[in-house]
Design a protein around this motif. Structure first.
Motif, mmCIF file in Angstrom:
data_model
loop_
_atom_site.group_PDB
_atom_site.id
_atom_site.type_symbol
_atom_site.label_atom_id
_atom_site.label_comp_id
_atom_site.label_asym_id
_atom_site.label_seq_id
_atom_site.Cartn_x
_atom_site.Cartn_y
_atom_site.Cartn_z
ATOM 1 N N GLY A 1 4.323 5.877 -5.133
ATOM 2 C CA GLY A 1 4.394 5.875 -6.593
ATOM 3 C C GLY A 1 3.275 6.655 -7.251
ATOM 4 N N GLY A 2 2.382 7.202 -6.464
ATOM 5 C CA GLY A 2 1.274 7.969 -7.022
ATOM 6 C C GLY A 2 0.161 7.124 -7.596
ATOM 7 N N ASN A 3 0.192 5.831 -7.328
ATOM 8 C CA ASN A 3 -0.842 4.929 -7.835
ATOM 9 C C ASN A 3 -1.998 4.901 -6.834
ATOM 10 N N ILE A 4 -2.772 5.957 -6.828
ATOM 11 C CA ILE A 4 -3.841 6.136 -5.849
ATOM 12 C C ILE A 4 -4.942 5.090 -6.018
ATOM 13 N N ASN A 5 -5.235 4.696 -7.246
ATOM 14 C CA ASN A 5 -6.265 3.666 -7.453
ATOM 15 C C ASN A 5 -5.876 2.361 -6.767
ATOM 16 N N ARG A 6 -4.609 1.965 -6.903
ATOM 17 C CA ARG A 6 -4.156 0.730 -6.262
ATOM 18 C C ARG A 6 -4.179 0.888 -4.745
ATOM 19 N N ALA A 7 -3.754 2.044 -4.258
ATOM 20 C CA ALA A 7 -3.775 2.294 -2.816
ATOM 21 C C ALA A 7 -5.206 2.201 -2.285
ATOM 22 N N LYS B 1 -7.654 0.467 -3.554
ATOM 23 C CA LYS B 1 -8.060 -0.939 -3.582
ATOM 24 C C LYS B 1 -7.490 -1.680 -2.377
ATOM 25 N N CYS B 2 -6.234 -1.418 -2.056
ATOM 26 C CA CYS B 2 -5.616 -2.051 -0.886
ATOM 27 C C CYS B 2 -6.346 -1.653 0.390
ATOM 28 N N ALA C 1 2.428 1.901 -3.349
ATOM 29 C CA ALA C 1 1.431 2.467 -4.267
ATOM 30 C C ALA C 1 1.253 3.958 -4.004
ATOM 31 N N THR D 1 0.831 -1.204 0.000
ATOM 32 C CA THR D 1 0.000 0.000 0.000
ATOM 33 C C THR D 1 0.864 1.252 0.000
#
Length: 93
Positions: free
Chosen positions: A25-31, A33-34, A22, A19
């Motif tokens: 890395g700026g991957n807010i969608n993945r964060a 989801k986690c 994510a 998390t």
């Protein structure tokens, strides 16, 4: 490679690391989801699972956020946000 059995605590710690990676890395969608999966585990899991999510996962994520001065608490789903606020209040921050 040795066959190592990870404890629930180690798994929660690894999940928190995923998390945090994510988020960094700026991957807010993945964060999101986690965090959503952690919320489901917190709401539907056993008392042990709830404790691990609170004391390992949420603590790790909230500590990370505080150290990096992140303002992403709005990403937390309702129950995890309540746990986050409890931890912040208890620490006196």
């Amino acid at each position: 490679m040795k066959n190592k059995i990870a404890t629930i605590y180690e798994k929660a710690e690894r999940f928190a690391e995923i998390t945090k990676i994510a988020i960094m890395g700026g991957n807010i969608n993945r964060a999101k989801k986690c965090l959503g999966l952690a919320e489901r585990l917190f709401e539907t899991g056993s008392s042990e699972t709830k404790g691990v999510i609170s004391h390992v996962y949420v603590f790790s994520i909230s500590s990370f956020m505080e150290l990096r001065h992140c303002t992403i608490s709005n990403l937390f789903p309702k129950a995890l946000k309540a746990e986050y606020i409890k931890q912040i209040s208890a620490s006196g921050v």
